[in-house]
Write a protein that holds these residues in place. Structure first.
Motif, PDB file in Angstrom:
ATOM      1  N   PRO A  55      -0.013   0.658  15.725  1.00 20.14           N
ATOM      2  CA  PRO A  55      -0.459  -0.235  14.647  1.00 20.14           C
ATOM      3  C   PRO A  55      -0.481  -1.694  15.097  1.00 20.14           C
ATOM      4  O   PRO A  55       0.217  -2.073  16.033  1.00 20.14           O
ATOM      5  CB  PRO A  55       0.604  -0.014  13.560  1.00 20.14           C
ATOM      6  N   HIS A  56      -1.296  -2.457  14.420  1.00 17.44           N
ATOM      7  CA  HIS A  56      -1.341  -3.901  14.677  1.00 17.44           C
ATOM      8  C   HIS A  56      -0.291  -4.546  13.789  1.00 17.44           C
ATOM      9  O   HIS A  56      -0.323  -4.434  12.572  1.00 17.44           O
ATOM     10  CB  HIS A  56      -2.731  -4.461  14.362  1.00 17.44           C
ATOM     11  N   LEU A  96       4.854   0.004  10.353  1.00 17.89           N
ATOM     12  CA  LEU A  96       5.082   1.406  10.716  1.00 17.89           C
ATOM     13  C   LEU A  96       5.011   2.345   9.513  1.00 17.89           C
ATOM     14  O   LEU A  96       4.734   3.526   9.675  1.00 17.89           O
ATOM     15  CB  LEU A  96       6.440   1.571  11.409  1.00 17.89           C
ATOM     16  N   GLN A  97       5.261   1.825   8.323  1.00 22.80           N
ATOM     17  CA  GLN A  97       5.215   2.676   7.129  1.00 22.80           C
ATOM     18  C   GLN A  97       3.842   3.307   6.930  1.00 22.80           C
ATOM     19  O   GLN A  97       3.739   4.418   6.416  1.00 22.80           O
ATOM     20  CB  GLN A  97       5.624   1.887   5.884  1.00 22.80           C
ATOM     21  N   THR A  98       2.812   2.634   7.355  1.00 24.84           N
ATOM     22  CA  THR A  98       1.466   3.199   7.214  1.00 24.84           C
ATOM     23  C   THR A  98       1.286   4.437   8.095  1.00 24.84           C
ATOM     24  O   THR A  98       0.384   5.239   7.855  1.00 24.84           O
ATOM     25  CB  THR A  98       0.393   2.154   7.568  1.00 24.84           C
ATOM     26  N   LEU A  99       2.125   4.574   9.106  1.00 21.46           N
ATOM     27  CA  LEU A  99       2.020   5.713  10.025  1.00 21.46           C
ATOM     28  C   LEU A  99       2.835   6.929   9.586  1.00 21.46           C
ATOM     29  O   LEU A  99       2.779   7.957  10.252  1.00 21.46           O
ATOM     30  CB  LEU A  99       2.468   5.306  11.430  1.00 21.46           C
ATOM     31  N   ILE A 100       3.562   6.832   8.492  1.00 17.13           N
ATOM     32  CA  ILE A 100       4.419   7.953   8.071  1.00 17.13           C
ATOM     33  C   ILE A 100       3.629   9.246   7.888  1.00 17.13           C
ATOM     34  O   ILE A 100       4.028  10.285   8.424  1.00 17.13           O
ATOM     35  CB  ILE A 100       5.252   7.573   6.828  1.00 17.13           C
TER      36      ILE A 100
END
Length: 195
Positions: free
Chosen positions: A28-29, A36-40
């Motif tokens: 992520p950028h 990192l929460q967007t990658l959960i």
């Protein structure tokens, strides 16, 4: 025909599948924890698929350990299994990137269903090649675990279009059914004087 090339090829394909799946997790950028929460969802779908590939690798290893001869039908059945497993990186990425939307989650189940059926076909091709008194035939028996898994996948696919959470729970249930390697083959090998 011996089984060593089949086993080595299959191990290589499964290793590549895992590598492709992890490469699909884009960095992520941003440098904070919130980024990192967007990658959960992506990470969860990766973990689920990693466990599935591990289960197939483990059980495939045990299965081939009990095999003495490989026929053309076994080679093709094995390729059939690897084909469906090779689709896991795509459906894993699609499901994770879309936060477990209905269609990607259902397609994920479809790939799992086809991989489960392909494994069943592989087992039965081996039994046909080696005979009904073979170690694999004795170990597998009626294959209740395999049948239950396929039924759960088949039920979860339409459920995913209405409620994603129960479908995901169904996929998790199958991982728990198979998480411990299939001891039937190990037990049958030991009982028949094989190590």
């Amino acid at each position: 025909m011996g089984k060593n090339r089949l086993e080595a090829f299959s191990d290589g394909v499964l290793a590549i599948i895992i590598t492709i799946m992890v490469l699909e997790m884009k960095v992520p950028h941003g440098s904070d924890w919130q980024t990192l929460q967007t990658l959960i969802p992506v990470f969860f779908s990766y973990v689920l698929s990693f466990v599935y590939v591990g289960i197939y690798w483990n059980n495939h290893h045990h299965l081939l350990h009990a095999v003495k001869h490989v026929s053309a039908s076994v080679l093709w059945a094995n390729l059939h299994l690897l084909f469906w497993l090779s689709l896991l990186p795509f459906v894993t990425g699609w499901m994770g990137e879309n936060h477990f939307a209905s269609a990607p989650t259902a397609l994920y189940g479809g790939v799992l269903l086809m991989a489960g059926l392909a494994y069943w076909i592989l087992v039965h091709c081996i039994i046909t090649t080696e005979g009904k008194d073979s170690l694999v035939a004795k170990a597998v028996g009626k294959d209740a675990k395999g049948l239950i898994s396929v039924v759960i996948y088949a039920a979860a696919i339409p459920i995913a279009f209405f409620h994603v959470v129960p479908a995901l729970l169904a996929y998790l249930i199958v991982t728990f059914i198979w998480l411990v390697p299939d001891r039937r083959i190990e037990k049958t090998l030991l009982e028949n004087g094989h190590s």
